[in-house]
Write an enzyme that holds these catalytic residues in place. Structure first.
Site, mmCIF file in Angstrom:
data_model
loop_
_atom_site.group_PDB
_atom_site.id
_atom_site.type_symbol
_atom_site.label_atom_id
_atom_site.label_comp_id
_atom_site.label_asym_id
_atom_site.label_seq_id
_atom_site.Cartn_x
_atom_site.Cartn_y
_atom_site.Cartn_z
ATOM 1 N N CYS A 1 0.817 -1.220 0.000
ATOM 2 C CA CYS A 1 0.000 0.000 0.000
ATOM 3 C C CYS A 1 0.849 1.267 0.000
ATOM 4 C CB CYS A 1 -0.967 -0.011 1.182
ATOM 5 S SG CYS A 1 -0.195 0.075 2.820
ATOM 6 N N HIS A 59 -2.482 1.286 6.818
ATOM 7 C CA HIS A 59 -2.920 1.218 5.420
ATOM 8 C C HIS A 59 -3.087 2.629 4.878
ATOM 9 C CE1 HIS A 59 -4.376 -0.752 1.874
ATOM 10 N NE2 HIS A 59 -5.519 -0.087 1.897
ATOM 11 N N ASN A 99 -6.084 1.898 -4.120
ATOM 12 C CA ASN A 99 -5.097 1.385 -3.167
ATOM 13 C C ASN A 99 -4.636 -0.011 -3.550
ATOM 14 O OD1 ASN A 99 -6.627 -0.549 -0.659
ATOM 15 N ND2 ASN A 99 -7.762 0.203 -2.419
#
Length: 403
Positions: free
Chosen positions: A318, A366, A378
């Site tokens: 990520c 994240h 993402n």
């Protein structure tokens, strides 16, 4: 947006609305609404997803540490080798000087002089005496200084060798520790994947629920907006197959675009086979970066697989994905999401704009890039691909604007 796309979106909206209404009105046979059942499943799945993302984040960090340790170990090993060579040269030089000194002493003994004093006393006259004294003084001083310097250097190099050896031992120990951590995390991740697979199966049985329909609709509309941004952004011709087919791959593999109507909308992005945004060059400066350019460029990598520690189009994690996209525009971001969370200025959920960073967890485990319509792009988790998802999550911890 053309008429065909609009009509597809309207059909999609109606389909979602109808499906959601039917399910919401149905019962599961026990008098309770199946909506509450899917809500519970979605919450369980989200909880597990958070755990998986945390593990992914930890795994990526450990992999980064292992990679850095390997580089440090290589550097220290190289320094140790160079230090050993210098030490050997110093020892050889010291031994040479000692041998010269011994040779002189031996020569004096053979000539009947057992010391420098004998050399002086064997002078033939005053002038010879003075000359010998000065010569002996120079020789003695030179010998002493040479030997002292070489011994000092030898001691210093030996200390440096020991220091480097100690550092190397520590790094090797840390590398082993990190690898043990990675093995444990991978085992934990395998367990989480089994649980997620079980929940995915249950969710598919209830995928026509109003909640799922609402999320898919949100993502579908966001995908259309992204396509429009791509169409309007500057383009360059590229031979990068991954960039050319990214959106097509995304429409084929993204699991949350499962309905036929949604797939039709998102797969229309495949018509754009040129990389968007300006080319990465010296002209790419922060002053020319626009929110749409960031979103357009990021969308080139839809469908790219998630890879632990990944920082290239061959595979992203990520934070590696976010870092790569922003680097294209000359903006340097930290490597991990926790550090990226401190860059730029804070943005609330209601003030998010396309191109803003969105974070989940505090400290963040994240991160993604907001694309509008309550959605973000993402690299979600291992086993998945870069895709668009809803930002409506309980663990949303804020946005950051980096320009």
């Amino acid at each position: 947006m053309n008429k065909k796309t609009v009509s597809v979106l309207i059909a999609l909206t109606l389909a979602f609305s109808t499906g959601g209404s039917v399910l919401a009105a149905s019962n599961n046979g026990n008098g309770t609404s199946s909506t509450s059942s899917i809500t519970a499943v979605n919450q369980q799945k989200q909880d597990l997803q958070i755990k998986v993302e945390k593990l992914d984040d930890q795994i990526s960090q450990v992999m980064n540490q292992i990679s850095q340790n390997k580089k440090d170990i290589e550097n220290i090993s190289s320094n140790i080798s160079a230090n050993k060579q210098k030490l050997k040269e110093s020892e050889d030089s010291l031994n040479t000087q000692k041998q010269l000194l011994n040779d002189r002493m031996r020569a004096m003994y053979i000539n009947g002089n057992s010391s420098y004093l004998g050399v002086i006393l064997n002078s033939t006259d005053v002038n010879d005496f003075i000359s010998r004294v000065e010569t002996v003084k120079k020789i003695v001083s030179s010998d002493k200084q040479t030997i002292a310097d070489l011994k000092a250097k030898q001691t210093q190099l030996a200390q440096e060798k020991q220091t480097l050896s100690n550092q190397s031992g520590k790094l090797l120990a840390l590398k082993t520790d990190n690898e043990n951590k990675l093995n444990k995390l991978e085992n934990d991740k395998a367990t989480q994947n089994k649980l997620i697979a079980s929940l995915d199966k249950k969710e598919k049985e209830l995928e026509t629920s109003a909640e799922n329909a609402k999320e898919k609709k949100t993502v579908a509309v966001a995908a259309i907006n992204v396509q429009k941004i791509r169409n309007d952004a500057p383009k360059i011709t590229t031979t990068d197959t991954k960039s050319q087919t990214a959106v097509k791959t995304y429409s084929q593999t993204a699991d949350h675009v499962s309905s036929e109507k949604t797939s039709q909308i998102v797969s229309s992005q495949a018509s754009n086979t040129q990389a968007t945004a300006s080319n990465q060059s010296s002209s790419n400066t922060q002053s020319t970066v626009s929110s749409n350019s960031i979103v357009a460029y990021a969308s080139n990598f839809l469908g790219t697989p998630y890879v632990w520690g990944g920082t290239t189009p061959a595979g992203f994690d990520c934070s590696g994905f976010v870092q790569y996209v922003y680097a294209h525009f000359g903006i340097s971001l930290p490597r991990v999401s926790q550090d990226q969370q401190n860059v730029g200025t804070p943005v609330s959920r209601s003030d998010l704009q396309p191109g803003d960073l969105v974070f989940f967890g505090s400290p963040a485990y994240h991160v993604g890039i907001y694309v509008g319509n309550g959605s973000y792009i993402n690299a979600p988790k291992t086993g998945d691909v870069v895709k668009i998802a809803s930002v409506d999550r309980s663990d949303f911890s804020g946005g950051r604007r980096v320009k």
